[in-house]
Design a protein around this motif. Sequence first.
Motif, PDB file in Angstrom:
ATOM      1  N   VAL A 157      77.524 -42.710 102.019  1.00  0.00           N
ATOM      2  CA  VAL A 157      76.038 -42.701 102.388  1.00  0.00           C
ATOM      3  C   VAL A 157      75.538 -44.018 101.533  1.00  0.00           C
ATOM      4  CG1 VAL A 157      75.651 -40.561 102.949  1.00  0.00           C
ATOM      5  CG2 VAL A 157      75.176 -41.050 100.790  1.00  0.00           C
ATOM      6  N   LYS A 158      74.469 -44.578 102.131  1.00  0.00           N
ATOM      7  CA  LYS A 158      73.900 -45.799 101.346  1.00  0.00           C
ATOM      8  C   LYS A 158      72.561 -45.029 100.860  1.00  0.00           C
ATOM      9  CE  LYS A 158      71.678 -50.236 101.932  1.00  0.00           C
ATOM     10  NZ  LYS A 158      71.171 -51.277 102.715  1.00  0.00           N
ATOM     11  N   ILE A 159      72.592 -45.268  99.497  1.00  0.00           N
ATOM     12  CA  ILE A 159      70.943 -44.799  98.978  1.00  0.00           C
ATOM     13  C   ILE A 159      70.367 -46.072  99.084  1.00  0.00           C
ATOM     14  CG2 ILE A 159      70.131 -44.110  96.626  1.00  0.00           C
ATOM     15  CD1 ILE A 159      72.538 -42.174  97.464  1.00  0.00           C
ATOM     16  N   GLU A 160      69.234 -45.392 100.173  1.00  0.00           N
ATOM     17  CA  GLU A 160      68.172 -46.523 100.275  1.00  0.00           C
ATOM     18  C   GLU A 160      67.160 -46.388  99.249  1.00  0.00           C
ATOM     19  OE1 GLU A 160      68.186 -48.366 102.939  1.00  0.00           O
ATOM     20  OE2 GLU A 160      69.740 -47.552 104.154  1.00  0.00           O
ATOM     21  N   SER A 161      66.805 -45.180  98.704  1.00  0.00           N
ATOM     22  CA  SER A 161      65.967 -45.339  97.467  1.00  0.00           C
ATOM     23  C   SER A 161      66.097 -43.976  96.867  1.00  0.00           C
ATOM     24  CB  SER A 161      64.223 -45.395  98.093  1.00  0.00           C
ATOM     25  OG  SER A 161      64.010 -44.267  98.575  1.00  0.00           O
ATOM     26  N   ILE A 162      65.648 -44.205  95.445  1.00  0.00           N
ATOM     27  CA  ILE A 162      65.913 -42.874  94.756  1.00  0.00           C
ATOM     28  C   ILE A 162      64.778 -43.041  93.719  1.00  0.00           C
ATOM     29  CG2 ILE A 162      67.859 -43.834  93.166  1.00  0.00           C
ATOM     30  CD1 ILE A 162      68.627 -40.603  93.063  1.00  0.00           C
ATOM     31  N   LYS A 163      63.776 -42.226  93.730  1.00  0.00           N
ATOM     32  CA  LYS A 163      62.639 -42.275  92.879  1.00  0.00           C
ATOM     33  C   LYS A 163      62.617 -41.012  91.916  1.00  0.00           C
ATOM     34  CE  LYS A 163      60.093 -44.859  96.091  1.00  0.00           C
ATOM     35  NZ  LYS A 163      58.915 -45.096  96.845  1.00  0.00           N
ATOM     36  N   GLY A 164      62.023 -41.140  90.693  1.00  0.00           N
ATOM     37  CA  GLY A 164      61.771 -39.893  89.664  1.00  0.00           C
ATOM     38  C   GLY A 164      62.762 -39.972  88.611  1.00  0.00           C
ATOM     39  N   LYS A 165      62.351 -39.367  87.508  1.00  0.00           N
ATOM     40  CA  LYS A 165      62.908 -39.335  86.155  1.00  0.00           C
ATOM     41  C   LYS A 165      64.199 -38.440  86.487  1.00  0.00           C
ATOM     42  CE  LYS A 165      59.152 -39.852  83.228  1.00  0.00           C
ATOM     43  NZ  LYS A 165      58.283 -39.401  82.020  1.00  0.00           N
ATOM     44  N   LYS A 166      65.218 -38.886  85.748  1.00  0.00           N
ATOM     45  CA  LYS A 166      66.530 -38.328  85.736  1.00  0.00           C
ATOM     46  C   LYS A 166      66.445 -36.858  85.302  1.00  0.00           C
ATOM     47  CE  LYS A 166      71.662 -38.607  84.119  1.00  0.00           C
ATOM     48  NZ  LYS A 166      72.438 -39.424  83.145  1.00  0.00           N
ATOM     49  N   PRO A 167      66.781 -35.846  86.117  1.00  0.00           N
ATOM     50  CA  PRO A 167      66.712 -34.443  85.664  1.00  0.00           C
ATOM     51  C   PRO A 167      67.879 -34.002  84.645  1.00  0.00           C
ATOM     52  CG  PRO A 167      67.372 -34.572  87.772  1.00  0.00           C
ATOM     53  CD  PRO A 167      67.250 -36.089  87.671  1.00  0.00           C
ATOM     54  N   ARG A 168      67.617 -33.083  83.993  1.00  0.00           N
ATOM     55  CA  ARG A 168      68.809 -32.577  82.995  1.00  0.00           C
ATOM     56  C   ARG A 168      69.608 -31.927  83.763  1.00  0.00           C
ATOM     57  NH1 ARG A 168      65.983 -29.176  78.439  1.00  0.00           N
ATOM     58  NH2 ARG A 168      64.926 -30.985  78.375  1.00  0.00           N
ATOM     59  N   LYS A 169      69.304 -31.096  84.898  1.00  0.00           N
ATOM     60  CA  LYS A 169      70.347 -30.399  85.573  1.00  0.00           C
ATOM     61  C   LYS A 169      69.632 -30.004  86.790  1.00  0.00           C
ATOM     62  CE  LYS A 169      72.923 -27.336  83.434  1.00  0.00           C
ATOM     63  NZ  LYS A 169      73.388 -26.000  82.565  1.00  0.00           N
ATOM     64  N   ILE A 170      70.483 -29.879  88.145  1.00  0.00           N
ATOM     65  CA  ILE A 170      70.166 -29.518  89.261  1.00  0.00           C
ATOM     66  C   ILE A 170      70.978 -28.211  89.637  1.00  0.00           C
ATOM     67  CG2 ILE A 170      69.782 -30.178  91.776  1.00  0.00           C
ATOM     68  CD1 ILE A 170      69.685 -32.664  90.894  1.00  0.00           C
ATOM     69  N   LYS A 171      70.328 -26.878  89.915  1.00  0.00           N
ATOM     70  CA  LYS A 171      71.087 -25.842  90.156  1.00  0.00           C
ATOM     71  C   LYS A 171      71.061 -25.386  91.427  1.00  0.00           C
ATOM     72  CE  LYS A 171      68.756 -23.645  86.895  1.00  0.00           C
ATOM     73  NZ  LYS A 171      68.582 -22.559  86.051  1.00  0.00           N
ATOM     74  N   PRO A 172      71.930 -25.730  92.503  1.00  0.00           N
ATOM     75  CA  PRO A 172      71.912 -25.384  93.875  1.00  0.00           C
ATOM     76  C   PRO A 172      73.182 -24.256  93.935  1.00  0.00           C
ATOM     77  CG  PRO A 172      72.908 -27.563  93.880  1.00  0.00           C
ATOM     78  CD  PRO A 172      72.829 -27.149  92.497  1.00  0.00           C
ATOM     79  N   ILE A 173      72.647 -23.281  94.749  1.00  0.00           N
ATOM     80  CA  ILE A 173      73.890 -22.297  94.969  1.00  0.00           C
ATOM     81  C   ILE A 173      73.789 -21.841  96.418  1.00  0.00           C
ATOM     82  CG2 ILE A 173      74.473 -19.767  94.359  1.00  0.00           C
ATOM     83  CD1 ILE A 173      72.034 -20.451  92.187  1.00  0.00           C
ATOM     84  N   ILE A 205      64.776 -38.932  97.590  1.00  0.00           N
ATOM     85  CA  ILE A 205      66.026 -39.717  97.675  1.00  0.00           C
ATOM     86  C   ILE A 205      66.200 -39.961  99.310  1.00  0.00           C
ATOM     87  CG2 ILE A 205      67.176 -37.483  97.701  1.00  0.00           C
ATOM     88  CD1 ILE A 205      69.729 -39.129  96.681  1.00  0.00           C
ATOM     89  N   GLU A 206      66.285 -41.154  99.535  1.00  0.00           N
ATOM     90  CA  GLU A 206      66.580 -41.337 100.865  1.00  0.00           C
ATOM     91  C   GLU A 206      67.887 -42.047 101.062  1.00  0.00           C
ATOM     92  OE1 GLU A 206      64.410 -43.641 104.632  1.00  0.00           O
ATOM     93  OE2 GLU A 206      63.766 -43.869 102.779  1.00  0.00           O
ATOM     94  N   ILE A 207      68.827 -41.429 102.103  1.00  0.00           N
ATOM     95  CA  ILE A 207      70.212 -41.960 102.216  1.00  0.00           C
ATOM     96  C   ILE A 207      70.372 -42.339 103.872  1.00  0.00           C
ATOM     97  CG2 ILE A 207      70.966 -40.740 100.407  1.00  0.00           C
ATOM     98  CD1 ILE A 207      72.194 -38.691 102.384  1.00  0.00           C
ATOM     99  N   SER A 208      71.376 -43.176 104.080  1.00  0.00           N
ATOM    100  CA  SER A 208      71.517 -43.406 105.455  1.00  0.00           C
ATOM    101  C   SER A 208      73.171 -43.529 105.538  1.00  0.00           C
ATOM    102  CB  SER A 208      70.887 -44.805 105.717  1.00  0.00           C
ATOM    103  OG  SER A 208      71.359 -45.817 104.933  1.00  0.00           O
ATOM    104  N   PHE A 209      73.417 -43.397 106.611  1.00  0.00           N
ATOM    105  CA  PHE A 209      74.794 -43.494 107.243  1.00  0.00           C
ATOM    106  C   PHE A 209      74.921 -43.880 108.674  1.00  0.00           C
ATOM    107  CE2 PHE A 209      73.755 -39.238 106.939  1.00  0.00           C
ATOM    108  CZ  PHE A 209      74.328 -38.554 108.136  1.00  0.00           C
TER     109      PHE A 209
END
Length: 360
Positions: free
Chosen positions: A122-138, A111-115
Amino acid sequence: MTKDIGKIKLLKLENVACFRNMKIEFSDGLNVFIGKDSTGKTIILKLIYSILMGLSEALEKKNPISKRRLGEEIGEKMARVFQVGRVGRLSSRKQGNTRSKILLKADNLSIEISFSTRSEAVKIESIKGKKPRKIKPIFLPSKEILSIFKGLREVYENREFEIEETYIDLARKLALPPRKGKPVEREKALFQFLSEKSGIKQVIKKDDDHFYLKFSELGNSELEAPLVAEGFRKFATLLVLIRNGILSNGSFLFWDEPEANLNPSFSKEIAEFMKMLVESGVQIFTATHDYFIPKFCDFSFEEKSIKFFSLFKEEKGENIGFSEATKFTKLKNNVILDEFIKLYLFERKKAFIQQDLQED
């Protein structure tokens, strides 16, 4: 739909906060950031975390959202995590309107973003990859919240109250009940290790929304979290996150100053716990001013599973540079090690002076 995004591989920053131009490639295991104050250690942790959390919160919505709306979600999350009025405040401070870019790459996501300085989203310049089921940041901040859990949530949800959102996100994760079924072997081993080393056999959240701790040496007695030393409250926080399945295979742990309010005698145990987390499939990013934890990590980890990064202001002072190594002692611009060497030389000099005085 893919199961998860894999491990985070790369972060590229352009005109973001104190970083004019930086590209960092990470270890799949533990990533340790050191450096003097104001060199951007925690900024890197928060940038990655806020982007992942923005994506995670978007995934939880029932209906798909557009790129534009996703940009708004991520921008708002970044602003709340950094506690600024708008995401544009994270642009490097220059005269005029500054354009900032962030590129974040994982195994199964890019994912590339700009502002810019005046941006609300932010503007999403590009986003690549299959949609994940879940993302788990702590994100584990340097200050614990177990002792103020009830009041923190109530005030934030019902009043105008400003606090960086890492604390609120953590409170929401701590509020989750234990996961159903028996814990998998990895999580069971993590819980047992931390329980044995800390002496905490159980952490209970009661109906009054307060946390209570049971210690092995106190039998069935329960102690309210505020009555327990802050270091033990940190251990208790980790135990809750393991028990409710938040800290598990596929998670990303961002741990700011793990040494804060923790006795150095636990440094070896923290390093061993981090190794167990990595072996359980958790990728870790930590920022520290400590000598002992990085040194014990140096002993515990294989070089393929760890990277040390030293951040420093470059000569002109307009950019943050960095060095990296897979061994703590081989890291250039190592301000922690340099200070310990200075202390050692000072002590030797003092000892020689005292010896000369005694001989005279």
